[in-house]
Motif scaffolding. Structure first.
Motif, PDB file in Angstrom:
ATOM      1  N   PRO A  66      24.430  14.351 -55.544  1.00 55.63           N
ATOM      2  CA  PRO A  66      24.729  14.009 -56.934  1.00 55.63           C
ATOM      3  C   PRO A  66      24.291  12.581 -57.285  1.00 55.63           C
ATOM      4  CG  PRO A  66      26.578  15.181 -55.995  1.00 55.63           C
ATOM      5  CD  PRO A  66      25.611  14.911 -54.864  1.00 55.63           C
ATOM      6  N   GLU A  67      24.380  11.665 -56.325  1.00 57.16           N
ATOM      7  CA  GLU A  67      23.979  10.279 -56.566  1.00 57.16           C
ATOM      8  C   GLU A  67      22.502  10.170 -56.940  1.00 57.16           C
ATOM      9  OE1 GLU A  67      25.508  11.296 -53.758  1.00 57.16           O
ATOM     10  OE2 GLU A  67      27.491  10.398 -53.959  1.00 57.16           O
TER      11      GLU A  67
ATOM     12  N   PRO B 285      17.854  -1.582 -58.660  1.00 60.90           N
ATOM     13  CA  PRO B 285      18.932  -0.600 -58.834  1.00 60.90           C
ATOM     14  C   PRO B 285      20.286  -1.299 -58.935  1.00 60.90           C
ATOM     15  CG  PRO B 285      17.524  -0.008 -56.995  1.00 60.90           C
ATOM     16  CD  PRO B 285      17.114  -1.378 -57.427  1.00 60.90           C
ATOM     17  N   VAL B 286      21.152  -0.719 -59.709  1.00 65.34           N
ATOM     18  CA  VAL B 286      22.496  -1.244 -59.897  1.00 65.34           C
ATOM     19  C   VAL B 286      23.468  -0.209 -59.382  1.00 65.34           C
ATOM     20  CG1 VAL B 286      24.182  -1.990 -61.612  1.00 65.34           C
ATOM     21  CG2 VAL B 286      21.768  -2.520 -61.937  1.00 65.34           C
ATOM     22  N   LYS B 287      24.383  -0.632 -58.556  1.00 66.48           N
ATOM     23  CA  LYS B 287      25.362   0.293 -58.001  1.00 66.48           C
ATOM     24  C   LYS B 287      26.575   0.349 -58.924  1.00 66.48           C
ATOM     25  CE  LYS B 287      27.546   1.594 -53.758  1.00 66.48           C
ATOM     26  NZ  LYS B 287      27.400   1.515 -52.335  1.00 66.48           N
ATOM     27  N   LEU B 288      26.950   1.558 -59.306  1.00 68.85           N
ATOM     28  CA  LEU B 288      28.105   1.779 -60.161  1.00 68.85           C
ATOM     29  C   LEU B 288      29.107   2.673 -59.447  1.00 68.85           C
ATOM     30  CD1 LEU B 288      26.324   2.693 -63.524  1.00 68.85           C
ATOM     31  CD2 LEU B 288      27.306   0.494 -62.904  1.00 68.85           C
TER      32      LEU B 288
END
Length: 74
Positions: A46-47, A14-17
């Motif tokens: 929402p995440e 996973p990549v955190k944006l």
């Protein structure tokens, strides 16, 4: 559409944006999560919903699918 070249992305971590959005859109997204839960005890955040929405959007984009089927230009 420009040629998209993302073949170098191999891992599935996973990549955190961090994303900025208008407050109205955030409220609409929260309301969407409530409606999505349909009375269940847990309302998804929402995440958790945004990645699924983007995946569905990309999968349903016909012009993008046509572009992906075209052979790459040399």
């Amino acid at each position: 559409m420009t040629r998209i070249s993302l073949a170098d992305i191999a891992d599935e971590k996973p990549v955190k944006l961090t994303v900025e959005m208008p407050a109205k859109l955030h409220r609409d997204l929260q309301a969407y999560c409530v409606a999505l839960s349909q009375g269940a005890a847990a309302i998804p955040s929402p995440e958790r919903v945004i990645p699924a929405m983007i995946e569905r959007f990309i999968a349903s984009d016909r012009s993008y699918a046509r572009q992906r089927r075209k052979p790459p230009r040399s």
